[in-house]
Scaffold this active site. Structure first.
Site, PDB file in Angstrom:
ATOM      1  N   LYS A  77     -53.084 -35.273   3.132  1.00  0.00           N
ATOM      2  CA  LYS A  77     -54.125 -35.493   2.124  1.00  0.00           C
ATOM      3  C   LYS A  77     -55.973 -35.035   3.715  1.00  0.00           C
ATOM      4  O   LYS A  77     -56.598 -34.937   3.703  1.00  0.00           O
ATOM      5  CB  LYS A  77     -55.110 -36.357   2.606  1.00  0.00           C
ATOM      6  CG  LYS A  77     -53.693 -36.576   0.674  1.00  0.00           C
ATOM      7  CD  LYS A  77     -54.548 -38.019   0.009  1.00  0.00           C
ATOM      8  CE  LYS A  77     -53.075 -37.736  -1.171  1.00  0.00           C
ATOM      9  NZ  LYS A  77     -53.832 -39.165  -2.642  1.00  0.00           N
ATOM     10  N   GLY A  79     -55.420 -47.424   4.757  1.00  0.00           N
ATOM     11  CA  GLY A  79     -55.051 -47.282   4.527  1.00  0.00           C
ATOM     12  C   GLY A  79     -55.929 -45.911   4.588  1.00  0.00           C
ATOM     13  O   GLY A  79     -57.181 -46.187   3.310  1.00  0.00           O
ATOM     14  N   ALA A 138     -54.936 -44.034   1.085  1.00  0.00           N
ATOM     15  CA  ALA A 138     -55.687 -44.425   0.122  1.00  0.00           C
ATOM     16  C   ALA A 138     -56.830 -45.108  -0.608  1.00  0.00           C
ATOM     17  O   ALA A 138     -57.336 -44.936  -1.638  1.00  0.00           O
ATOM     18  CB  ALA A 138     -54.156 -44.880  -0.229  1.00  0.00           C
ATOM     19  N   ASN A 161     -57.354 -56.708   5.732  1.00  0.00           N
ATOM     20  CA  ASN A 161     -55.631 -56.053   5.848  1.00  0.00           C
ATOM     21  C   ASN A 161     -55.115 -56.280   7.057  1.00  0.00           C
ATOM     22  O   ASN A 161     -55.232 -57.089   7.557  1.00  0.00           O
ATOM     23  CB  ASN A 161     -56.279 -54.189   6.415  1.00  0.00           C
ATOM     24  CG  ASN A 161     -55.123 -53.072   7.088  1.00  0.00           C
ATOM     25  OD1 ASN A 161     -54.437 -52.906   5.918  1.00  0.00           O
ATOM     26  ND2 ASN A 161     -55.129 -52.860   7.859  1.00  0.00           N
ATOM     27  N   THR A 190     -53.929 -55.681   9.875  1.00  0.00           N
ATOM     28  CA  THR A 190     -54.822 -55.415  11.094  1.00  0.00           C
ATOM     29  C   THR A 190     -56.043 -55.077  11.330  1.00  0.00           C
ATOM     30  O   THR A 190     -56.508 -54.695  10.228  1.00  0.00           O
ATOM     31  CB  THR A 190     -53.926 -53.959  11.678  1.00  0.00           C
ATOM     32  OG1 THR A 190     -54.477 -53.013  11.294  1.00  0.00           O
ATOM     33  CG2 THR A 190     -52.690 -54.531  12.724  1.00  0.00           C
ATOM     34  N   ALA A 243     -58.158 -54.955  12.737  1.00  0.00           N
ATOM     35  CA  ALA A 243     -59.335 -53.739  13.254  1.00  0.00           C
ATOM     36  C   ALA A 243     -59.754 -52.749  11.810  1.00  0.00           C
ATOM     37  O   ALA A 243     -61.149 -52.222  12.353  1.00  0.00           O
ATOM     38  CB  ALA A 243     -58.944 -53.221  14.828  1.00  0.00           C
ATOM     39  N   LYS A 244     -58.667 -51.936  11.659  1.00  0.00           N
ATOM     40  CA  LYS A 244     -58.711 -51.095  10.047  1.00  0.00           C
ATOM     41  C   LYS A 244     -59.632 -51.304   9.592  1.00  0.00           C
ATOM     42  O   LYS A 244     -59.999 -50.411   9.176  1.00  0.00           O
ATOM     43  CB  LYS A 244     -57.368 -50.534  10.220  1.00  0.00           C
ATOM     44  CG  LYS A 244     -56.692 -50.218  11.094  1.00  0.00           C
ATOM     45  CD  LYS A 244     -55.392 -49.034  10.614  1.00  0.00           C
ATOM     46  CE  LYS A 244     -55.722 -47.856   9.149  1.00  0.00           C
ATOM     47  NZ  LYS A 244     -54.166 -47.427   8.602  1.00  0.00           N
ATOM     48  N   MET A 291     -51.880 -49.512  -6.710  1.00  0.00           N
ATOM     49  CA  MET A 291     -52.301 -47.749  -7.507  1.00  0.00           C
ATOM     50  C   MET A 291     -51.253 -47.564  -6.929  1.00  0.00           C
ATOM     51  O   MET A 291     -50.978 -45.908  -7.563  1.00  0.00           O
ATOM     52  CB  MET A 291     -52.798 -47.788  -5.459  1.00  0.00           C
ATOM     53  CG  MET A 291     -54.462 -48.149  -5.275  1.00  0.00           C
ATOM     54  SD  MET A 291     -54.952 -47.920  -4.357  1.00  0.00           S
ATOM     55  CE  MET A 291     -55.482 -46.249  -4.157  1.00  0.00           C
ATOM     56  N   GLY A 345     -50.429 -48.092 -11.096  1.00  0.00           N
ATOM     57  CA  GLY A 345     -51.251 -46.686 -11.148  1.00  0.00           C
ATOM     58  C   GLY A 345     -51.099 -45.537 -11.758  1.00  0.00           C
ATOM     59  O   GLY A 345     -51.684 -44.992 -11.134  1.00  0.00           O
TER      60      GLY A 345
END
Length: 269
Positions: free
Chosen positions: A68, A132, A134, A154, A156, A158-159, A213, A237
């Protein structure tokens, strides 16, 4: 030269994709014949595979993991949704030979929640699990529906904070999430291996809809957990998958399919 309008889904792997069955149902609604195939592009060979497809008469393509982001960079122009998401799941061949990239994932999700599940997003509090591609792909359309609040959690932090800054929403560590959410959407891939997001069951105490999802067996661990923890309604989903496909089909052909009978058809397979 191909007699039928030709479409395909690009992925790696691609053999599992339900897109051909879904798009053939849309073609039946429109009353036309189309050709829709699966193309497993080599890692590193996606751009060449897409180029060959369009040069030999392809009219439009869907793109799934892991291509993607690469599809975003390959496209000559982008919709506002694709620009916001930084990823493309739909490629449209334009008459001048250029390729337009769009992202219909958010439309598929929002339409499934609001039109099929009949739950308004406007004014609601939404928790997104995962940070992520998605999740990033659906945030712009969710924001268009004017929820009261979107929080992203999340593993982590930071993301999650990166997406929160990008879209003007909130980020919290998974371990710190409490209740108070109307809609909880799981965008992690843990269900594929039977893993649950590391959240407390208490987050579901006010939840009107817990949504995964992914679909079918991959969604089962999260949806069972949500149901047992007090979520009033759960959904996988599949409706999102059919909805994003319908939006792609409309971009290619100018025909807007009815997603409800196609969702029921896919459930029966």
């Amino acid at each position: 030269m191909h007699a039928l309008p030709r479409y395909a889904v690009f992925g790696n792997p691609a053999a599992h994709s339900k897109s051909p069955q879904i798009h053939q149902q849309f073609a039946l609604q429109e009353g036309v014949d189309i050709e829709y195939g699966r193309i497993c592009a080599d890692i590193g060979g996606f751009a060449q595979a897409v180029s060959t497809f369009f040069e030999t008469g392809g009219c439009g393509a869907n793109v799934t993991v892991p291509f993607k982001q690469e599809a975003f960079h390959l496209a000559d122009e982008h919709s506002d949704r694709a620009l916001a998401a930084g990823a493309v799941n739909t490629l449209v061949w334009l008459e001048d030979g250029r390729i337009r990239g769009d992202n219909t994932d958010g439309i598929g999700l929002a339409n499934d929640i609001t039109q099929v599940k009949n739950i308004a997003i406007e004014g609601k509090t939404i928790l997104l699990l995962g940070a992520g591609g998605a999740v990033r792909g659906v945030i712009p359309v969710l924001k268009e529906h004017r929820p009261a609040r979107i929080v992203i959690a999340n593993r982590t932090r930071a993301k999650a904070e990166e997406l929160a800054r990008l879209f003007g929403i909130e980020a919290v560590p998974m371990a710190d999430v409490n209740g108070g959410f109307d809609i909880i959407i799981n965008g992690t891939s843990g269900g594929l291996s039977g893993q649950l997001p590391a959240v407390s069951p208490k987050i579901f105490r006010d939840c009107r809809l817990a949504y995964d999802m992914v679909y079918r067996e991959a969604a089962k661990p999260f949806l069972d957990f949500a149901r047992q923890s007090g979520a009033k309604k759960t959904a996988d989903g599949l409706g999102m998958l059919v909805g994003q496909a319908a939006a792609s089909y409309a971009l290619w052909r100018g025909f807007k399919p009815d997603i409800r009978p196609v969702i029921e058809h896919m459930k029966a397979l």
